[in-house]
Scaffold this motif. Sequence first.
Motif, mmCIF file in Angstrom:
data_model
loop_
_atom_site.group_PDB
_atom_site.id
_atom_site.type_symbol
_atom_site.label_atom_id
_atom_site.label_comp_id
_atom_site.label_asym_id
_atom_site.label_seq_id
_atom_site.Cartn_x
_atom_site.Cartn_y
_atom_site.Cartn_z
ATOM 1 N N UNK A 41 56.901 26.369 6.919
ATOM 2 C CA UNK A 41 55.581 26.981 7.101
ATOM 3 C C UNK A 41 54.466 26.108 6.547
ATOM 4 N N UNK A 42 54.723 25.405 5.452
ATOM 5 C CA UNK A 42 53.712 24.517 4.874
ATOM 6 C C UNK A 42 53.474 23.304 5.768
ATOM 7 N N UNK A 43 54.558 22.769 6.308
ATOM 8 C CA UNK A 43 54.430 21.609 7.192
ATOM 9 C C UNK A 43 53.676 21.990 8.456
ATOM 10 N N UNK A 44 54.041 23.141 9.041
ATOM 11 C CA UNK A 44 53.380 23.564 10.276
ATOM 12 C C UNK A 44 51.905 23.847 10.034
ATOM 13 N N UNK A 45 51.580 24.427 8.895
ATOM 14 C CA UNK A 45 50.175 24.700 8.580
ATOM 15 C C UNK A 45 49.384 23.402 8.467
ATOM 16 N N UNK A 46 49.948 22.376 7.843
ATOM 17 C CA UNK A 46 49.222 21.116 7.719
ATOM 18 C C UNK A 46 49.026 20.460 9.080
ATOM 19 N N UNK A 54 47.603 22.427 21.656
ATOM 20 C CA UNK A 54 48.123 23.787 21.817
ATOM 21 C C UNK A 54 49.105 24.061 20.681
ATOM 22 N N UNK A 55 49.073 25.268 20.151
ATOM 23 C CA UNK A 55 49.977 25.655 19.062
ATOM 24 C C UNK A 55 50.509 27.062 19.291
ATOM 25 N N UNK A 56 51.773 27.231 18.956
ATOM 26 C CA UNK A 56 52.423 28.537 19.035
ATOM 27 C C UNK A 56 52.846 28.896 17.612
ATOM 28 N N UNK A 57 52.075 29.773 16.975
ATOM 29 C CA UNK A 57 52.319 30.097 15.576
ATOM 30 C C UNK A 57 53.690 30.761 15.389
ATOM 31 N N UNK A 58 54.070 31.627 16.303
ATOM 32 C CA UNK A 58 55.331 32.348 16.150
ATOM 33 C C UNK A 58 56.531 31.405 16.221
ATOM 34 N N UNK A 59 56.470 30.436 17.145
ATOM 35 C CA UNK A 59 57.599 29.515 17.317
ATOM 36 C C UNK A 59 57.466 28.262 16.460
ATOM 37 N N UNK A 101 55.601 25.717 16.958
ATOM 38 C CA UNK A 101 55.670 24.591 17.874
ATOM 39 C C UNK A 101 54.274 24.296 18.401
ATOM 40 N N UNK A 102 54.128 23.174 19.045
ATOM 41 C CA UNK A 102 52.834 22.807 19.587
ATOM 42 C C UNK A 102 52.937 21.561 20.442
ATOM 43 N N UNK A 103 51.803 21.164 20.994
ATOM 44 C CA UNK A 103 51.762 19.963 21.816
ATOM 45 C C UNK A 103 50.384 19.336 21.716
ATOM 46 N N UNK A 155 56.094 19.156 19.721
ATOM 47 C CA UNK A 155 56.772 19.190 18.425
ATOM 48 C C UNK A 155 57.172 20.615 18.075
ATOM 49 N N UNK A 156 58.201 20.708 17.265
ATOM 50 C CA UNK A 156 58.645 21.998 16.731
ATOM 51 C C UNK A 156 59.070 21.790 15.291
#
Length: 399
Positions: free
Chosen positions: A233-238, A285-290, A292-294, A314-315
Motif C-alpha cells: 500500500x505504501x509503494x502504490x501510494x507513492x 490511469x490507476x485502479x486503487x482496488x487492484x 494497478x495502473x498504466x 504495473x501492478x
Amino acid sequence: MSAALADPGGGRMALALTVNGHAVRLAAEPRSHLGDVLRDGLDLTGTHLGCEHGVCGACTVLLDGEPVRACLTFAGACAGAAVTTIEGLDTDEIAGELRAAFNREHALQCGYCTPGMLVAARDLVLRLPEPDERRIRVGLSGNLCRCTGYAGIVRAVMAVIAAQRARGIPPETGAERTLGPVGARTGEGTVAAVHLPASAAASTAPAAVAELAASFAPAHCFVQALDLAHPPEAVFALLGDIEAVAACLPGAVLTARPTPDMVEGGLQVRIGPIAATFRGRARIERDEAARSGSVHGAGSDAGGRSATEGRIRYRVGPGSAAGTARIELEVGYTLTGPLAQFGRPGLVRDVAGRIAVELARNVDARLSGVAAPAPAGLNPLRLLLGLVRARLASWFGHP
C-alpha cells in the motif's frame, strides 16, 4: 584543385561539387559515401574515417556551412553542394585560433580525431554565446577521442569562445545544428524546403493525450519485476505521486504541473556519445482496488527527428516476505527515426531494466526516509559496466 573527370558509366554519376572553394566534377557511385569521394577521388585525406557508422565523428566536414558526418552522407545527395574539409580551413581565422589553443592546452595526442573535432569545435565557437563547459561537452559528445580525456579540448574551445566574445564578435543566432547524414538538397546545394500540410505537420509533434488510443500496438514488449522492502500500500501510494516518481526516475523532468490523469515532461537517456531527450505527454490511469495502473505516452526528441510511443502497465502486490512489495511491470514501446538504429530490442530492454532498478532503489530510499534519492541522471559508466556484467553472466551461465 583538379577534378577527376570521367564519363558516367557502370552506374556512376557525374557529380559536381564545390570543395574548399574550388568547383570540381567527378564520377562517383550515387551510393558512395562523401568521405570516400573526398579521400579516394580528391586525395583530401585530412577527413578521417573511423567507425563508419556516424558515431566517432572523425569524418565530420562542413556541407553548406553545417557539420555533417561524411561517412553517413551519400555522395549523390550532395550534388551542387559546397563542401569544406579540414584542408579548406587552413586560412580560417577561427580554425587557426582553435589549432593554437589545441596546441597550448595539449588537446591532441594521436591526432586521428582532431580534424573532425576542430570542425565541430569551430561550429560551437560560432554558435555559443559564452564559454559554457556543459554545453561544449554536449556539443562535442559526438566526437570521440581515445587519448586526451577531453579536458584539454574543452579548455581550448572555452578559451577561443571567450576570446571571440571579448573582442565583441557575437554568436550566430538561429543556427542550431543536428549532426548526421545529409537530407534532401536542391541542385544548388541548399537544403530543400519541405512544406508539410497542417495535418502532417501536426503529426510530427508529441502526441496529445486525446490522441493516445487504447488500441496502441507496441513493436516490442518485455516484462520485469522489482522487489521493495515496504508494504504494497505504501509503494502504490507513492507511485500515485507523479512529482515524487519523477524525482526518483533517472533523467526525468516535468515541464508542467501534473494532474491526476496527465503528465507533461521529458526523459533523457545517455550512453557515451548517444543521448536523447524525449519530451511529450502521457495519460495516467490507476485502479486503487487492484493496486494497478498504466502510463501511456508519446513524444519526440528535440529535433523532432526521432519519436517514441510507449505504455507501461504495473501492478503492486505482496512480496516474498511479510511487509514487502513486488512491482510487476509490462513495458511496450515503438521507436522511430534515426535513433531507432541504436534501439535494438535487447539494448533497449537492458537500458530500461537498469533505469527501473535505479527507480526502485530511489523509491526504496524515499520510503525509508534514511537517504535522499540519487540525482536524476543516469550514470553512463555504471550502466555500461552493468550491461557488460549482465552479458558476460548470460554467456557463461552465471546468475
